[in-house]
Design a protein around this motif. Structure first.
Motif, PDB file in Angstrom:
ATOM      1  N   GLN A 176     -31.434 -14.050 -11.473  1.00 48.59           N
ATOM      2  CA  GLN A 176     -32.345 -13.479 -10.485  1.00 48.59           C
ATOM      3  C   GLN A 176     -31.980 -13.895  -9.058  1.00 48.59           C
ATOM      4  N   THR A 177     -30.749 -14.378  -8.893  1.00 47.78           N
ATOM      5  CA  THR A 177     -30.226 -14.773  -7.592  1.00 47.78           C
ATOM      6  C   THR A 177     -29.165 -13.774  -7.161  1.00 47.78           C
ATOM      7  N   VAL A 178     -29.138 -13.439  -5.874  1.00 47.87           N
ATOM      8  CA  VAL A 178     -28.231 -12.406  -5.379  1.00 47.87           C
ATOM      9  C   VAL A 178     -26.769 -12.774  -5.615  1.00 47.87           C
ATOM     10  N   VAL A 179     -26.042 -11.840  -6.200  1.00 43.47           N
ATOM     11  CA  VAL A 179     -24.591 -11.966  -6.367  1.00 43.47           C
ATOM     12  C   VAL A 179     -23.923 -11.153  -5.254  1.00 43.47           C
ATOM     13  N   GLY A 199     -28.897  -9.152  -8.804  1.00 43.77           N
ATOM     14  CA  GLY A 199     -28.519 -10.340  -9.538  1.00 43.77           C
ATOM     15  C   GLY A 199     -27.628  -9.969 -10.710  1.00 43.77           C
ATOM     16  N   LEU A 200     -27.750 -10.725 -11.798  1.00 45.73           N
ATOM     17  CA  LEU A 200     -26.974 -10.453 -13.006  1.00 45.73           C
ATOM     18  C   LEU A 200     -27.793  -9.541 -13.912  1.00 45.73           C
ATOM     19  N   GLY A 201     -27.704  -8.250 -13.660  1.00 46.16           N
ATOM     20  CA  GLY A 201     -28.432  -7.269 -14.456  1.00 46.16           C
ATOM     21  C   GLY A 201     -29.808  -6.931 -13.950  1.00 46.16           C
ATOM     22  N   PHE A 202     -30.260  -7.595 -12.895  1.00 54.53           N
ATOM     23  CA  PHE A 202     -31.598  -7.354 -12.339  1.00 54.53           C
ATOM     24  C   PHE A 202     -31.513  -6.891 -10.887  1.00 54.53           C
ATOM     25  N   ASP A 203     -32.282  -5.866 -10.560  1.00 59.07           N
ATOM     26  CA  ASP A 203     -32.478  -5.436  -9.181  1.00 59.07           C
ATOM     27  C   ASP A 203     -33.396  -6.456  -8.502  1.00 59.07           C
ATOM     28  N   SER A 217     -45.250  -6.699  -3.007  1.00 60.27           N
ATOM     29  CA  SER A 217     -44.399  -7.476  -3.918  1.00 60.27           C
ATOM     30  C   SER A 217     -43.613  -8.514  -3.123  1.00 60.27           C
ATOM     31  N   SER A 218     -43.473  -9.711  -3.672  1.00 59.10           N
ATOM     32  CA  SER A 218     -42.726 -10.748  -2.971  1.00 59.10           C
ATOM     33  C   SER A 218     -41.244 -10.402  -2.959  1.00 59.10           C
ATOM     34  N   PRO A 219     -40.490 -10.902  -1.959  1.00 63.21           N
ATOM     35  CA  PRO A 219     -39.056 -10.660  -1.924  1.00 63.21           C
ATOM     36  C   PRO A 219     -38.332 -11.169  -3.173  1.00 63.21           C
ATOM     37  N   ALA A 220     -38.927 -12.135  -3.858  1.00 61.89           N
ATOM     38  CA  ALA A 220     -38.300 -12.699  -5.055  1.00 61.89           C
ATOM     39  C   ALA A 220     -38.472 -11.815  -6.285  1.00 61.89           C
ATOM     40  N   THR A 221     -39.255 -10.751  -6.176  1.00 60.95           N
ATOM     41  CA  THR A 221     -39.488  -9.854  -7.309  1.00 60.95           C
ATOM     42  C   THR A 221     -38.156  -9.281  -7.816  1.00 60.95           C
ATOM     43  N   PHE A 222     -38.026  -9.231  -9.136  1.00 64.86           N
ATOM     44  CA  PHE A 222     -36.813  -8.668  -9.725  1.00 64.86           C
ATOM     45  C   PHE A 222     -37.180  -7.893 -10.984  1.00 64.86           C
ATOM     46  N   GLY A 223     -36.292  -7.006 -11.405  1.00 63.50           N
ATOM     47  CA  GLY A 223     -36.560  -6.206 -12.592  1.00 63.50           C
ATOM     48  C   GLY A 223     -35.672  -4.980 -12.628  1.00 63.50           C
ATOM     49  N   HIS A 224     -36.234  -3.877 -13.134  1.00 61.23           N
ATOM     50  CA  HIS A 224     -35.452  -2.643 -13.246  1.00 61.23           C
ATOM     51  C   HIS A 224     -36.388  -1.470 -13.471  1.00 61.23           C
ATOM     52  N   PHE A 225     -35.970  -0.298 -13.007  1.00 65.06           N
ATOM     53  CA  PHE A 225     -36.675   0.921 -13.400  1.00 65.06           C
ATOM     54  C   PHE A 225     -35.694   1.864 -14.069  1.00 65.06           C
ATOM     55  N   GLY A 226     -36.232   2.856 -14.779  1.00 68.11           N
ATOM     56  CA  GLY A 226     -35.383   3.774 -15.523  1.00 68.11           C
ATOM     57  C   GLY A 226     -35.681   5.221 -15.205  1.00 68.11           C
TER      58      GLY A 226
END
Length: 273
Positions: A176-179, A199-203, A217-226
């Motif tokens: 969940q950290t920016v690559v 990140g690694l597989g996460f937006d 949503s906080s800037p740290a929010t991560f996840g994915h939509f489809g």
């Protein structure tokens, strides 16, 4: 949670949603949570988690070559391999642009299957789905987009990501950290983003605008939509995750309703503290 009832007004045939906290408490559900929905790209976090299990098991290294020349497993997970969106064609040198790529995740699946000598759909089942009790979930075909699941199962996955048992928490923190910070790119359905952090597989939300999560949503929010009208976000600042699955393809309707829905969920979470 009353906010979850907002899905009743979404212009979709079927919808289900749930919120789960970082300690695994299910705060609320709405709709047919046992209904199996196509996940589209919400498949990617499941595939990425399996890839990280393979990394922790020693089957692969994040920085070993994979994909186009100069690309690694890490590049494939972070959409920086240079592969095109849906073609196995190189369009940029690895690490120079954020090119969202289904092809990259398909190459990743093939790479892990070769390393483990297990077909990738079966590896996902053994590494992630079975241990978490996700009995209604399968990744059939492309690890980029061919998963099917239920809200009930994805709640289990969202709880795992927030309090990892299958992975070392430090690995999940890395995911969940920016690559490759600062890279420009296109967030499908939402246009050019500068930067387009991943990140690694996460937006990763960061300061992206527009975005499929909430204005609050906080800037740290991560996840994915489809593209099948589905999403999963985890907001560490809120200490909770939200899953919403539908059976209508992503489009302007989703852009219109998802953000106020997330903002309502976050407001209710904040009021309950």
């Amino acid at each position: 949670m009353q906010s979850l009832a907002m899905i009743e007004n979404w212009p979709v045939p079927t919808a289900a949603a749930a919120v789960v906290t970082s300690d695994g408490t299910l705060l609320g559900t709405h709709g047919p949570t046992a209904h199996r929905f196509p996940l589209a790209s919400v498949t990617k976090p499941l595939a990425a988690y399996a890839a990280l299990v393979a990394y922790e098991e020693g089957a692969v290294e994040l920085d070993e070559p994979a994909g186009p020349e100069g690309s690694t497993v890490r590049h494939l997970l972070a959409h920086t391999s240079g592969l095109a969106y849906d073609e196995h064609r190189v369009t940029a040198p690895p690490g120079t642009r954020r090119l969202y790529s289904n092809a990259g995740f398909e190459v990743l699946g093939d790479h892990i299957a070769k390393a483990t000598e297990i077909p990738f759909p079966e590896y996902v089942r053994q590494a992630v789905l079975e241990p978490l009790g996700m009995t209604s979930t399968a990744v059939e075909g492309s690890p980029a987009k061919d998963g099917v699941s239920t809200v009930d199962d994805l709640v289990r996955f969202a709880a795992e990501v927030q309090a990892p048992r299958l992975l070392d928490p430090r690995t999940v923190l890395e995911a969940q950290t920016v690559v490759h910070p600062g890279l420009k790119g296109v967030l499908p359905g939402y246009g050019h983003q500068n930067p387009n952090d991943w990140g690694l597989g996460f937006d990763i939300r960061d300061s992206k605008s527009p975005h499929w999560t909430g204005l609050s949503s906080s800037p740290a929010t991560f996840g994915h939509f489809g593209q099948s009208g589905t999403f999963l976000w985890i907001d560490p600042a809120a200490g909770a995750a939200c899953v919403a699955l539908t059976d209508r393809a992503f489009g302007p309707w989703a852009v219109e309703v998802w953000t106020p829905f997330t903002d309502a969920v976050l407001a209710e979470l904040g009021a309950s503290r």
